[in-house]
Design an enzyme around this catalytic site. Sequence first.
Site, PDB file in Angstrom:
ATOM      1  N   LYS A 161     -32.692 -17.781 -11.307  1.00 34.42           N
ATOM      2  CA  LYS A 161     -32.864 -16.637 -10.415  1.00 34.42           C
ATOM      3  C   LYS A 161     -33.610 -15.527 -11.140  1.00 34.42           C
ATOM      4  O   LYS A 161     -33.733 -15.530 -12.370  1.00 34.42           O
ATOM      5  CB  LYS A 161     -31.509 -16.131  -9.925  1.00 34.42           C
TER       6      LYS A 161
ATOM      7  N   ARG B 138     -17.203  -9.601  -5.488  1.00 34.06           N
ATOM      8  CA  ARG B 138     -18.607  -9.411  -5.121  1.00 34.06           C
ATOM      9  C   ARG B 138     -18.847 -10.175  -3.833  1.00 34.06           C
ATOM     10  O   ARG B 138     -18.703  -9.633  -2.747  1.00 34.06           O
ATOM     11  CB  ARG B 138     -19.523  -9.856  -6.271  1.00 34.06           C
TER      12      ARG B 138
ATOM     13  N   TYR C 124     -47.136  13.451 -22.075  1.00 31.15           N
ATOM     14  CA  TYR C 124     -46.763  14.363 -20.997  1.00 31.15           C
ATOM     15  C   TYR C 124     -45.724  15.388 -21.455  1.00 31.15           C
ATOM     16  O   TYR C 124     -44.820  15.085 -22.234  1.00 31.15           O
ATOM     17  CB  TYR C 124     -46.192  13.569 -19.820  1.00 31.15           C
TER      18      TYR C 124
ATOM     19  N   MET D 197     -46.854   5.343 -17.610  1.00 32.17           N
ATOM     20  CA  MET D 197     -46.816   4.220 -16.689  1.00 32.17           C
ATOM     21  C   MET D 197     -47.444   2.971 -17.287  1.00 32.17           C
ATOM     22  O   MET D 197     -46.876   1.870 -17.190  1.00 32.17           O
ATOM     23  CB  MET D 197     -47.540   4.575 -15.383  1.00 32.17           C
TER      24      MET D 197
END
Length: 828
Positions: A497, A595, A723, A772
């Site tokens: 997964k 869950r 930044y 980023m």
Amino acid sequence: MANRLTYTINDINVILGYSGRLPAPGNVVRHIVIDSRRLYFPDTSIFFALHSRQNDGHDFIPILYEKGVRNFVVSREIPANLYPSANFVIVPHVLAALQQLAAHHRHHFRYPVVGITGSNGKTIVKEWLFQLLNISYNIVRSPKSYNSQVGVPLSVWQMDAVHSLGIFEAGISLPGEMKLLQPVIDPSIGIFTFAGSAHNEGFENEIQKIKEKLLLFTSCKQLVYCADEKLLDEEVKNFAANHTIKLCSWGKGSHALMQVEMMERSRDRTRVNVNYHGKTAIWEIPFTDEASIHNSLTCCATMLLLGISIDAISDRLQQLKPVEMRLELKQGNHNCAVINDSYSADIHSLNIALDFLDQQQQHEKKTLVLSDLQETGEEAEKLYASIAAILQTRNLHRFVGIGPDLVAHQDLFSFIPHTSFHESTEELLIQLQRTPFKDETILLKGARAFRFEKIGRMLEQKQHQTFLEIDLNALRHNLRAYRNLLKDQVKVMAMVKAFSYGSGSFEIASLLQHAGADYLGVAYADEAVELRKGGIRLPIMVMNTEEAGFDQILKHNLEPELYSFNILRAFRNYLAQHRLTHYPVHIKFDSGMHRLGFESQDLAGLCEELAETREFKVISVFSHLAGSSDPKHDAFTRKQAGSFASAAAAIETAIGYSVVKHIANTAAIHRHPDLQMDMVRLGIGLYGIDENEAMQQQLKNVSTLKTTISQIKKLAAGESVGYSRSAIATEAMTIATVRIGYADGYPRLLSNGRGHMLVNGQLAPVVGRVCMDMLMLDISHIDAAEEDEVLVFGEELPVAQLAGWAQTIPYEILTNISQRVRRVYFED
């Protein structure tokens, strides 16, 4: 001169026996440098100015002098006024001087030295001997595949008094080369791995090549080889007759000293019965392919020669791990996958590469691009007929032959549906511009002279230079490590997964399918659909079943987890509408995780509905442990197990048949072996991570995230970085901007010194805020250059360490790696 640590430049000048200009004769030399980009200790280094077709080492003397190197071996006069404090030893041939120095150094030590040569398997045998013998010896060995005229002396230079065994490999491509390497290694024990036809180019015939390689063992006392290779056996015996060498042969014949009497393969290992000096040994080799068995038995014969007992060999073989891979799988343009294998060009390695191609199931179409195999030295007609015979056993959609020999013999390959032949690599590149490959898995197998890297660059997706390396051999090893802990008949569901914990989709599933996993587990139906499209045939359990995915579940033969009455009834009604019965499903019971899953109060109603419905066939009942890795939760784990066992028994009674029961996750496999039941779900452990330290030591690192330096800047005190000017240089600083940011999955929390990366083996802190698409590192203390590789995490900097800095868990780091980060897969 007690050992190499006390060599001075004057000592080296005397050893080489030539003139020198030595203004500082007492300079200590500990390190040899041949590449100006790989300078780490300038004060104690000596630079050998080697000359090659591409570069002249003398051209780099100014750069090295500026960096602090003061000792040089050169082959021409250097103006003294340009480098007033430098020592220069002037020799006729720099390479010969390097070999001479290494040979002198080697003979300063009296411990055993193993010399390895052969057409194939040198590196693997060397690395496996290291794995098998390092508990008995302090071993110095060749790094990677350092077996050339330059690599051998660099390897031997590592020898020191702290070692007790040396293992070095030697490779040659021309007559006369081994004579130069023999005094450098001068082995007391020799290993001839495999004769074969690889690298025959440059020799008159295979006999000449064998005789040239045997020169490595001129002064050997003992020699290990496989007597089943008749030509090798004959030449070895002729060679030994003229030298005082004790032969330690192995093979199936009765004349072999270590006779292999029986060999039996199972799914993931090979059982071997061996007779040695009248004593019988039964060994299990954790491999099944011919090459690995051959190399393992060579190692076994060597261990016997070194006095390792039969029983000790049996134990050590179980710890044998695959060697680092050379095959690599990359994403290609036009929905292609590209396997690049240009390391060696012979029939033996072609078979290995074709095996890897066969494992890939993401495309129905398989393509082989093959060049002339010039290095085999075999007659062309016979060689390409043999290759054609091999390819007839493979399901190839397309064959592309490159080179005049393949063009001349193209009729041999007419049985393949689509073929094309080209005199040169350039011809194919022109054709690909007009008609590119599409929806294919492509194997590139070319001799180095054909420059297949050009084809690779054209076929591979153009992505930025941040990439995640996935070691498929390590993944296979980790699966085996957990399998070895399982009781008989216990199945394995491999969890793939979340893009296989960030490692990939069908690429990982293909390997797991090939390695014999019983089930795959995914979170959502769309993940499973991608696996089916990639050719995965294993049963797949979908854990987060949604009504929106019912169509895909049926279409792709997926098996849903049913965890509530709502989803159970919705799927039952869906099946009834399609008039389907006995569809495979899995029932999730909530034993305390809270869950997903049916709870205890639901059990009576669940049993009643399951007993009445014909639409389902319950394949398994399972639950999820909440704290199996932590001893403080062991009592709760037992409580969960008891609750689950009662629920599973009630369900089996209601439906009237037995089902597969599973509750154990990665940690429970070894911490709670009594909970293995019928199947275990192996997740993060597959990818090399286990919270248990002892278990972690048995695993191999699977994922390595790398990037590169795009720019280096010098900052003055007071200047800011990034930044919001969150980092201010308090003194002169050197920063490197690297090509990774939070959009690639690097946590922004690691800004301003919390995170670190390895640059040329040294930790560099993140400076300023993570951006980023990039971030900045403080490399003031590190010698680095633009485009140098940077390790984000991997073997030397574990992902668990990165997760600790980010106050999270390795799962999150791995699964957050962006899809824009290129995945590169390796397998040997």
